[in-house]
Design a protein around this motif. Structure first.
Motif, short mmCIF file in Angstrom:
data_model
loop_
_atom_site.label_atom_id
_atom_site.label_comp_id
_atom_site.label_asym_id
_atom_site.label_seq_id
_atom_site.Cartn_x
_atom_site.Cartn_y
_atom_site.Cartn_z
N SER A 63 0.81 -1.28 -0.12
CA SER A 63 0.07 0.03 0.19
C SER A 63 0.83 1.33 -0.06
N ALA A 64 0.27 2.43 -0.40
CA ALA A 64 0.99 3.65 -0.49
C ALA A 64 0.15 4.54 0.06
N LEU A 65 0.47 5.40 1.13
CA LEU A 65 -0.48 6.66 1.75
C LEU A 65 0.37 7.58 1.76
N VAL A 66 -0.26 8.82 1.64
CA VAL A 66 0.42 10.13 1.65
C VAL A 66 -0.34 10.94 2.78
N ALA A 67 0.35 11.51 3.53
CA ALA A 67 -0.39 12.43 4.68
C ALA A 67 0.27 13.83 4.59
N PRO B 284 1.12 0.55 8.96
CA PRO B 284 0.10 -0.47 9.57
C PRO B 284 -1.44 -0.30 9.75
N TRP B 285 -1.93 -1.50 10.01
CA TRP B 285 -3.42 -1.50 10.03
C TRP B 285 -3.96 -0.37 10.91
N LYS B 286 -4.96 0.48 10.35
CA LYS B 286 -5.63 1.43 10.76
C LYS B 286 -4.78 2.87 11.52
N LEU B 287 -3.69 2.84 10.75
CA LEU B 287 -2.86 4.19 10.80
C LEU B 287 -3.52 5.42 10.07
N SER C 265 -4.37 1.35 -2.28
CA SER C 265 -4.70 0.73 -0.79
C SER C 265 -4.38 -0.83 -1.09
N ALA C 266 -4.28 -1.21 0.18
CA ALA C 266 -4.05 -2.64 0.51
C ALA C 266 -5.39 -3.43 0.34
N LEU C 267 -6.49 -3.02 0.21
CA LEU C 267 -7.64 -3.36 0.22
C LEU C 267 -8.01 -3.90 -1.35
#
Length: 285
Positions: free
Chosen positions: A223-227, A251-254, A283-285
């Motif tokens: 997964s790749a998330l940007v904040a 991590p899960w729910k981060l 997303s990992a989903l």
């Protein structure tokens, strides 16, 4: 390299980075198995805000200073403020913890931390600051090269399966630094595909980062998330208007922990035109 993080310690970018770093550490330490952390551009790990470089820029006043004054009610932000208070209780009222200090105090006896800093004076201070902690290994070395040296992490003959790599380069090469960082992330993921990787980056003109987002989305991570937190409008290429974190294998729910925290940080630190966003590039989903 002329960059010194001491000039910018405690600013809005540090606040974002360190709130997220502690949230990642807390997620990783839920399970009892050992955790490994690599801080590739560690700086000296501990700073003074009322003297020297930080006082000359005054950036901390608009970062950690404003946040302490606001005392917002949010779990992730409160966790960070508690860590800053603990640092000051141990090191003095004007102390500010860099990422090595936060890692050392968020992780446990069974965990291992490697910190790298290329600049000799900063590296010497880093080694001195953590000389009494056997869990922390400080090296005067290039952080990107360290990923080859220390990944995948091992404890004896056993591979450590859980942990994080924090990459916080100075971006003296500006946009060219993104290419070097993406290449390092790609190699790091190949060596340690289960690790969490966090890359901090500055934001001047957000639209200039579109090639980076495309490359980040194609990295071999689950997964790749940007904040991102912009404290003002991204309308000038001459100043840092905000910053972001690319989080790979988050991590899960981060995301659920960071989303409300971003809103709180924007309210406390943002000026006219500021914004915050959390976006999945993949997303990992």
């Amino acid at each position: 390299m002329n960059y010194r993080h001491a000039f910018h310690a405690g600013n809005h970018a540090d606040v974002l980075k360190h709130v997220a770093l502690l949230a990642i550490c807390d997620a990783l330490t839920v399970k009892p198995s050992p955790v490994f952390a690599l801080d590739t551009h560690a700086g000296r790990g501990l700073y003074r805000l009322k003297s020297g470089s930080a006082q000359r820029t005054g950036e901390a006043e608009h970062g950690i200073g404003r946040l302490i004054a606001a005392q917002p009610r949010n779990a992730a932000v409160a966790r960070y403020l508690k860590a800053v208070q603990a640092c000051r209780a141990a090191q003095g009222h004007d102390a500010y913890p860099g990422s090595p200090w936060l890692l050392a105090h968020a992780l446990r006896e069974q965990d291992r931390i490697v910190c790298c800093e290329l600049q000799p004076i900063e590296a010497a201070a880093l080694k001195s600051n953590f000389a009494g902690d056997s869990r922390v290994a400080a090296h005067e070395s290039d952080g990107y090269a360290a990923m080859k040296a220390f990944l995948p992490p091992k404890s004896g003959a056993q591979k450590i399966g859980r942990g994080l790599v924090l990459i916080d380069p100075p971006y003296e090469a500006q946009l060219n630094e993104f290419d070097a960082a993406v290449a390092a992330l790609r190699e790091g993921l190949q060596r340690w595909p289960e690790g969490v990787f966090a890359l901090w980056y500055p934001i001047k003109l957000r639209r200039a980062l579109r090639p980076f987002y495309r490359k980040a989305a194609n990295l071999p991570a689950k997964s790749a998330l940007v904040a991102e937190l912009l404290v003002r409008a991204d309308d000038s290429p001459l100043r840092m208007n905000g910053s972001g974190l690319l989080l790979l294998n988050a991590p899960w729910k981060l995301d659920a922990a960071l989303e409300p925290a971003l809103g709180v940080l924007l309210k406390a630190l943002g000026d006219d035109g500021g914004s915050a966003q959390l976006e999945w590039l993949r997303s990992a989903l």
